[in-house]
Design a protein around this motif. Structure first.
Motif, PDB file in Angstrom:
ATOM      1  N   GLY A  11      -7.111 -45.190 -13.721  1.00 28.17           N
ATOM      2  CA  GLY A  11      -6.137 -45.405 -14.776  1.00 28.17           C
ATOM      3  C   GLY A  11      -6.560 -46.479 -15.764  1.00 28.17           C
ATOM      4  N   SER A  12      -6.063 -46.344 -17.002  1.00 32.41           N
ATOM      5  CA  SER A  12      -6.452 -47.255 -18.077  1.00 32.41           C
ATOM      6  C   SER A  12      -5.993 -48.690 -17.821  1.00 32.41           C
ATOM      7  N   ARG A  13      -4.925 -48.843 -17.048  1.00 34.64           N
ATOM      8  CA  ARG A  13      -4.403 -50.185 -16.759  1.00 34.64           C
ATOM      9  C   ARG A  13      -5.452 -51.062 -16.080  1.00 34.64           C
ATOM     10  N   TYR A  14      -6.314 -50.437 -15.258  1.00 37.38           N
ATOM     11  CA  TYR A  14      -7.284 -51.194 -14.464  1.00 37.38           C
ATOM     12  C   TYR A  14      -8.708 -51.115 -15.016  1.00 37.38           C
ATOM     13  N   ALA A  15      -8.894 -50.375 -16.101  1.00 36.88           N
ATOM     14  CA  ALA A  15     -10.240 -49.980 -16.524  1.00 36.88           C
ATOM     15  C   ALA A  15     -11.202 -51.146 -16.708  1.00 36.88           C
ATOM     16  N   ARG A  16     -10.732 -52.285 -17.246  1.00 36.91           N
ATOM     17  CA  ARG A  16     -11.624 -53.416 -17.513  1.00 36.91           C
ATOM     18  C   ARG A  16     -11.466 -54.541 -16.495  1.00 36.91           C
ATOM     19  N   ASN A  20     -13.099 -53.379 -11.014  1.00 36.59           N
ATOM     20  CA  ASN A  20     -13.582 -52.046 -11.387  1.00 36.59           C
ATOM     21  C   ASN A  20     -15.035 -52.043 -11.838  1.00 36.59           C
ATOM     22  N   ASP A  27     -20.572 -45.343 -14.229  1.00 40.87           N
ATOM     23  CA  ASP A  27     -20.390 -44.734 -15.553  1.00 40.87           C
ATOM     24  C   ASP A  27     -21.664 -44.890 -16.378  1.00 40.87           C
ATOM     25  N   ASP A 148      -8.730 -58.622 -16.266  1.00 39.42           N
ATOM     26  CA  ASP A 148      -9.803 -58.060 -17.080  1.00 39.42           C
ATOM     27  C   ASP A 148     -10.923 -59.082 -17.266  1.00 39.42           C
TER      28      ASP A 148
END
Length: 210
Positions: A11-16, A20, A27, A148
């Protein structure tokens, strides 16, 4: 076939999030080596690539960190991949930021993703430990790993994940010591010799920048 697993939360909430960086590393490997598009299977996002002449399945569990082992076990069983050919990329509190170490087996050091993989698959898989640094006090750990990366950290994160991708063929060939050394030299060439945690003084040794 080899299995490269990046650990993170979906999910985008955890992306940075610092937690992660395993996702970020795989990636970058997929971007650098091309291959088939991402697919959803094994409770994960997967991509198949060729690295150094070796077939590699890239896997990002979508189960949240503490259930990562379910996805890893499904993929491992389906392709009959021995544990010795499983490599897990993850954030390591006990390494300084921008440092990397490789080891096979060992303890899980409180990392819920590793604990889950060990419970479902066994312990003797390769671990690529990507340093994010420790915040200094245990009560600060959760906010640190689920925070982040700061703007000042993003350049070394990009350089480190790119170096991992550039030298991933060494991992696929089982040349762990060479891989680790190449990463060290690549980061040294970029000047990342003494990266501080956010809030500490300095970030990059300009005298060694290249």
């Amino acid at each position: 076939m080899h299995l490269f697993v990046g650990l993170g939360n979906p999910g985008s909430r955890y992306a940075r999030n610092r937690h992660n960086i395993g996702f970020m590393a795989v990636d970058e490997i997929v971007r650098a080596h091309g291959g088939m598009p991402w697919r959803k299977r094994f409770q994960a996002e997967t991509a198949e690539i060729v690295v150094g002449g070796e077939r590699v399945l890239i896997l990002k569990p979508q189960t949240y960190m503490n259930e990562s082992g379910r996805a890893v076990a499904e993929a491992q069983r389906f392709f009959k991949i021995p544990l010795s050919d499983v490599t897990v990329f993850y954030d390591e509190l006990d390494l300084p930021p921008a440092k990397l170490r490789v080891k096979v087996g060992g303890g899980n050091a409180g990392h819920n993703g590793l604990r889950s993989i060990t419970a479902h698959c066994g312990n003797d898989y390769r671990r690529v430990r990507i340093g994010i640094g420790h915040p200094g006090h245990k009560p600060l750990v959760q906010a640190h790993v689920l925070g982040d990366f700061a703007k000042a950290e993003e350049p070394w994160v990009e350089d480190l994940t790119r170096a991992i991708a550039d030298h991933a063929a060494l991992l696929a060939k089982g040349e762990d010591a060479s891989f680790q050394n190449k990463i060290h030299l690549a980061m040294e060439a970029k000047g990342w010799t003494d990266v501080k945690r956010p809030g500490e003084q300095a970030g990059k040794d300009k005298s060694n920048a290249g």
